[in-house]
Design a protein around this motif. Sequence first.
Motif, PDB file in Angstrom:
ATOM      1  N   ASP A 129     -39.063 -10.068  15.807  1.00  0.00           N
ATOM      2  CA  ASP A 129     -39.979 -10.967  15.083  1.00  0.00           C
ATOM      3  C   ASP A 129     -40.307 -10.447  13.691  1.00  0.00           C
ATOM      4  OD1 ASP A 129     -40.011 -12.693  17.104  1.00  0.00           O
ATOM      5  OD2 ASP A 129     -41.979 -12.090  17.920  1.00  0.00           O
TER       6      ASP A 129
ATOM      7  N   ALA B  39     -37.391 -10.841  11.495  1.00  0.00           N
ATOM      8  CA  ALA B  39     -37.182 -12.233  11.091  1.00  0.00           C
ATOM      9  C   ALA B  39     -38.099 -12.589   9.926  1.00  0.00           C
ATOM     10  CB  ALA B  39     -37.429 -13.160  12.276  1.00  0.00           C
TER      11      ALA B  39
ATOM     12  N   ALA C 170     -36.516 -13.817   6.135  1.00  0.00           N
ATOM     13  CA  ALA C 170     -36.474 -15.270   6.217  1.00  0.00           C
ATOM     14  C   ALA C 170     -35.897 -15.910   4.955  1.00  0.00           C
ATOM     15  CB  ALA C 170     -37.870 -15.813   6.495  1.00  0.00           C
TER      16      ALA C 170
ATOM     17  N   THR D 295     -31.476 -14.562   7.924  1.00  0.00           N
ATOM     18  CA  THR D 295     -31.943 -15.403   9.024  1.00  0.00           C
ATOM     19  C   THR D 295     -30.999 -15.295  10.211  1.00  0.00           C
ATOM     20  OG1 THR D 295     -32.478 -16.931   7.248  1.00  0.00           O
ATOM     21  CG2 THR D 295     -32.854 -17.707   9.487  1.00  0.00           C
TER      22      THR D 295
ATOM     23  N   ALA E 189     -31.401 -12.056  11.971  1.00  0.00           N
ATOM     24  CA  ALA E 189     -32.597 -12.045  12.808  1.00  0.00           C
ATOM     25  C   ALA E 189     -32.352 -12.790  14.120  1.00  0.00           C
ATOM     26  CB  ALA E 189     -33.759 -12.672  12.055  1.00  0.00           C
ATOM     27  N   GLU E 190     -31.642 -13.913  14.033  1.00  0.00           N
ATOM     28  CA  GLU E 190     -31.342 -14.664  15.262  1.00  0.00           C
ATOM     29  C   GLU E 190     -30.478 -13.841  16.208  1.00  0.00           C
ATOM     30  OE1 GLU E 190     -29.507 -18.353  14.107  1.00  0.00           O
ATOM     31  OE2 GLU E 190     -31.310 -19.008  13.048  1.00  0.00           O
TER      32      GLU E 190
ATOM     33  N   THR F 118     -32.511 -11.061  17.812  1.00  0.00           N
ATOM     34  CA  THR F 118     -33.368 -11.568  18.888  1.00  0.00           C
ATOM     35  C   THR F 118     -32.563 -11.801  20.164  1.00  0.00           C
ATOM     36  OG1 THR F 118     -34.619 -12.712  17.168  1.00  0.00           O
ATOM     37  CG2 THR F 118     -35.063 -13.362  19.451  1.00  0.00           C
TER      38      THR F 118
END
Length: 782
Positions: free
Chosen positions: A151, A154, A158, A164, A167-168, A171
């Motif tokens: 989180d 991310a 961003a 992005t 970050a995905e 996760t």
Amino acid sequence: MAGLNDMQEQACEHVDGPLLILAGAGSGKTRVITHRVAYLMEHEGVNPLNILAITFTNKAAREMRERVDLIVGDGADRVWVSTFHSLCVRILRRYADKIGYGKNFDIYDSDDQKSTVKSILKDFQIDPKRYPEKMFMAEISKAKEKYLSPDEFAKKNAADYAGTKAAEVYTEYQSRLKKNNAMDFDDLIYKTVELFEHNPDVLDTYQNRFRYIMVDEYQDTNHIQFLLVKMLARKYRNLCVVGDDDQSIYKFRGANITNILNFEKEYEDAKVIKLEQNYRSCGNILAAANAVIQHNAGRKDKALWTDKDAGEKISFEQCDSEYAEGDMVASRIKTLVRQGVDYRDIAILYRTNAQSRVLGEKMVYANIPYRVYGGTNFYARKEIKDVLAYLKVINNSTDNLYFRRVVNVPKRGIGEASLSKVESFADAYGLSMMDAAARADEIPGMAAKTSAKIRQFAELITSFRDMLADGESLDSVYDRILEDTGYESELIAEHTEEAMTRLENIDELRNKVVEFTEDNEEAGLSEFLEEIALVSDLDAMSEDDNQVKLMTLHSAKGLEFPYVFICGMEDRVFPSGIALNSDDPDALEEERRLCYVGITRAMKKLYLSAAKERMMHGNRVYSDVSRFIREIPPMLFEHEADMKNMAKRRESESVDRYNRGEGRRDAYGSSYGDTYAGYSGGRTAGAASGRSYGQKNPYSSYAKQQSYGQPSSQPSFGKAFVVNSVGKPDYAVGDRVRHIKFGPGTVEALEKGDKDYEVTVNFDRCGVRKMFASFAKLKKCE
Ligand SMILES: Nc1ncnc2c1ncn2[C@@H]1O[C@H](COP(=O)(O)OP(=O)(O)OP(=O)(O)O)[C@@H](O)[C@H]1O
Ligand SMILES: [Mg+2]
């Protein structure tokens, strides 16, 4: 306190409160830690259980334990001497359930990481050609080193598309690992910090336990390691760290030199001790090291001295090619050995793993016993990973990655479509795929034939579990696995050179199993897998083996050898092309620190060498002698006059080039003729001129990371590179021959088979073996 100087003694006696020992190479930092442990126990009556000593490699940990054993005799085994990773594994094995993991979590290596990322990219439809797996792996690793959760990561990233996506992926990656009850290497530390953060009671337990904490090689700790140490030491504040800012060489892996430079800020009452006497190297070697490192701007100045003699001068040789360089090294080694030097006292160091191939080859030709450390990772080999995956599944791992790896190896006619059904069923019932396989009959939409095959596989695994439960030894179960699964027979049937090598490797792993069971009578499969997950090949370094040691400069940190060769002293090899072309001036300084580390490994004699021309990235490349050579005063070399001439020649060459308007001004170097480094590209042979070097592409730092090889990585074996002609062998019955792995032996029989000659050799070390001539690559002894 015997064997310590005044300052070292002071360091040992400083018992309470933070202590920083900041000192150059070979000044006895590690020795102080060892003695300090003994001092705490003997003089201060500290319970060994209350001491924690953290080292950088498992080898250093073992050595420290041995030294402590020697000094205090009893109790040393109760001191926790470990690496950051093994410390964290021990903690997590007890408390992982508090952060939502099972205590028997699996540890992913970089290969497992890669296949996980790969499958995520596929599911997310991210093109790995544009966004390679390695890039995501590096991003995830960097995030964890900074203790950024998915989180937090991310939020920070961003702004742009790539961020992005990263970050995905991060996760999803974390959630898949968790689902599989697995942690990667970075997680081990990250999750321990998380555990402590959310469970003050657990932290308190360990704070009380580790009242005295010592950390070696502190300059190479990263942010998360810093956090971990800080948490553990918060209550008692008995923290002693030792390090050398000049030896910080892991910035590319997130090491943060400010951890050591800011220690006094973090702990205002810290006592700082500097050690200035070097006990390792002769005068000339030390002078060379001091001269080189002085070219770095961003450093705390310190001068090391020695009361040893100047010793022998440094040797430098520029050879025609990397092959000539290898021959030169081999012949120098032979001379040393003739003079009574042992192979084990000699090390060959280089900048990149790739250089080990030719050097190893030349050792083989010259009949010099050697071993390569940290090369291709033994445990990353396919066959080893297969067998280990079997072992993990048998050991009740609920990780679907391992199940998938072995369920159809060797082929059992179980396809991807069926496996998807198994997985859906497993997900629906909250089972692992292995448990779902045992209930294959219940899986909807599956043909009876297929479900029978899957169930049979599950039964096979259960049969091995039963053997272990019945008390059968690990090595005999190991053999049964290879036999009953058909893995071994499939390889034998393949009858290729590659299959033969795989069989040898499996055999080598078996040796490891046997050794392990002998050393750890009580231990079982879980403990074996645990050990394997954390091994580093340097651990296996044994003084019993009289072999020359080959390793990268990175792996050599903290070690010492009487005779040291550093090969490939060329610009764009060392310092690397990436560093030379980097916008970050610290990139070159980091290379220089690495050079300082390399030089200071040598005790008696240092041999430096370069090749005029070598194969790099598929091109033959001409290179200048490394600027680091020119930073060493000519008077320290054997051929002083030649070195002076070389410096002069270069100076006039660069002035010439400059006058002709060639050459780009180099941001860093200014020694001798080095002001103008106009050799980017241009001198690369072949059409792909200069392309592979320091291209400013976004992934260059990953490429760099790759080429270092994992420093704390695992065994590689001085593999054979000999080429023997297939067909009729050039030896006969009665001849003495030599095999790369088995050593010397006598040929007992030679038969012509269908495809190949079959040769029977009685090896001096391991008895009679039968092998195919074209695979055995036996060399006739002269
Ligand atoms: N006071 C001393 N008297 C004699 N020998 C010593 C003394 N202190 C250290 N040594 C020896 O000097 C060598 C270097 O010591 P050590 O490895 O502890 O140095 P270091 O500072 O940790 O080096 P590095 O920075 O490379 O890790 C070792 O062989 C050690 O035994
Ligand atoms: Mg040390």
